[in-house]
Design an enzyme around this catalytic site. Sequence first.
Site, PDB file in Angstrom:
ATOM      1  N   ASP A  67       0.760  -1.259  -0.083  1.00 28.01           N
ATOM      2  CA  ASP A  67      -0.047   0.013   0.055  1.00 28.01           C
ATOM      3  C   ASP A  67       0.698   1.369  -0.047  1.00 28.01           C
ATOM      4  OD1 ASP A  67       0.881  -0.594   2.756  1.00 28.01           O
ATOM      5  OD2 ASP A  67      -1.086  -0.850   3.427  1.00 28.01           O
ATOM      6  N   ASN A 138      -7.738  -2.426  14.252  1.00 31.05           N
ATOM      7  CA  ASN A 138      -8.910  -2.715  14.068  1.00 31.05           C
ATOM      8  C   ASN A 138      -9.075  -3.946  13.029  1.00 31.05           C
ATOM      9  OD1 ASN A 138      -7.993  -1.899  11.478  1.00 31.05           O
ATOM     10  ND2 ASN A 138      -9.377  -0.183  11.359  1.00 31.05           N
ATOM     11  N   HIS A 140      -7.413  -4.736  10.175  1.00 31.44           N
ATOM     12  CA  HIS A 140      -6.967  -4.429   8.871  1.00 31.44           C
ATOM     13  C   HIS A 140      -5.683  -5.076   8.503  1.00 31.44           C
ATOM     14  CE1 HIS A 140      -4.822  -0.312   9.370  1.00 31.44           C
ATOM     15  NE2 HIS A 140      -3.917  -1.169   9.406  1.00 31.44           N
TER      16      HIS A 140
HETATM   17  C1  F6R Z   1       1.153  -1.080   6.078  1.00 27.93           C
HETATM   18  C2  F6R Z   1       0.092  -2.148   6.340  1.00 27.93           C
HETATM   19  C3  F6R Z   1      -0.616  -1.980   7.596  1.00 27.93           C
HETATM   20  C4  F6R Z   1       0.377  -2.287   8.815  1.00 27.93           C
HETATM   21  C5  F6R Z   1      -0.498  -2.116   9.792  1.00 27.93           C
HETATM   22  C6  F6R Z   1       0.252  -2.457  11.426  1.00 27.93           C
HETATM   23  O1  F6R Z   1       1.905  -1.429   4.583  1.00 27.93           O
HETATM   24  O2  F6R Z   1       0.024  -3.059   5.540  1.00 27.93           O
HETATM   25  O3  F6R Z   1      -1.592  -3.084   7.156  1.00 27.93           O
HETATM   26  O4  F6R Z   1       1.003  -3.588   8.709  1.00 27.93           O
HETATM   27  O5  F6R Z   1      -1.249  -1.048  10.172  1.00 27.93           O
HETATM   28  O6  F6R Z   1       1.377  -1.195  11.290  1.00 27.93           O
HETATM   29  P1  F6R Z   1       2.199  -1.399  12.697  1.00 27.93           P
HETATM   30  O7  F6R Z   1       3.397  -2.293  12.274  1.00 27.93           O
HETATM   31  O8  F6R Z   1       2.908   0.155  12.296  1.00 27.93           O
HETATM   32  O9  F6R Z   1       1.636  -1.564  13.656  1.00 27.93           O
END
Ligand code: F6R
Length: 244
Positions: A67, A138, A140
């Site tokens: 992303d 959440n 995602h």
């Molecule tokens: C970013 C992505 C997101 C992160 C998620 C956790 O490329 O794919 O899904 O993996 O938001 O982010 P951190 O590791 O910063 O807690």
Amino acid sequence: MNIIVAKNYDDLSAHAAAIVADQIIKKPNSVLGLATGATQLGLYQKLVELYHQGSLSFSQVTTFNLDEYFGLANDDSQSYHYFMFENFFKHLDIKKENIFIPAGSISMTEVGPYGQKYEAAIKIKGDLDLQILGIGENGHIGFNEPGSDFNSVTRLVSLSDNTIKANARFFSAPEAVPRQAITMGLATIMSARKIILLASGKSKAAAVAQALSGEVSEAVPASVLQRHQNLTIILDTEAAVMVK
Ligand code: F6R
């Protein structure tokens, strides 16, 4: 589903690096799906160390990032392009032409065809051998927020309030966090031959438990991973605390 509970964050990163290294050693021209975020930093550091020790080469590897924020230029210090080059690519022998990251700086009208082109590029390279994921509080994965269609592919999405708040730590103020992003879809992620998901810290514990043992539901995007045939989850003890 294979669940590894690591002793701590360093151990989690070491487990993840061993899986990625094994993939590249067995198939030097592997196609990797990559994530950004704080969770991935230890893994990237360990892979860079392996490269410097001469145990690993990325010269034939292709990467597709999950992303990018929509509206940020590649050289913006908050962009995922910047994150990836600073923390990973600039330290390796990977070829620039084998690095794919969604472009955040395209115009709104280009987004539809751009998403199709990104999907096609993955196919042309022979599909993702190994997709690396983090998880949002959440649930995602990538920027597929709650409610995302399990059949979704690369597209423009709006970020949830929860994600904007969680990612504000990387920006000067919550208002500075972009409201939209381009992300691979859940179907894109699920098409990978192997997936590893990393989660560290207690703020991820509820999302991890819901994703792994809750109902498979679009309300928790990561729950779709329960349907994947080759999934490894690597948690530290804090992130694992609610897993039954
Ligand atoms: C970013 C992505 C997101 C992160 C998620 C956790 O490329 O794919 O899904 O993996 O938001 O982010 P951190 O590791 O910063 O807690």
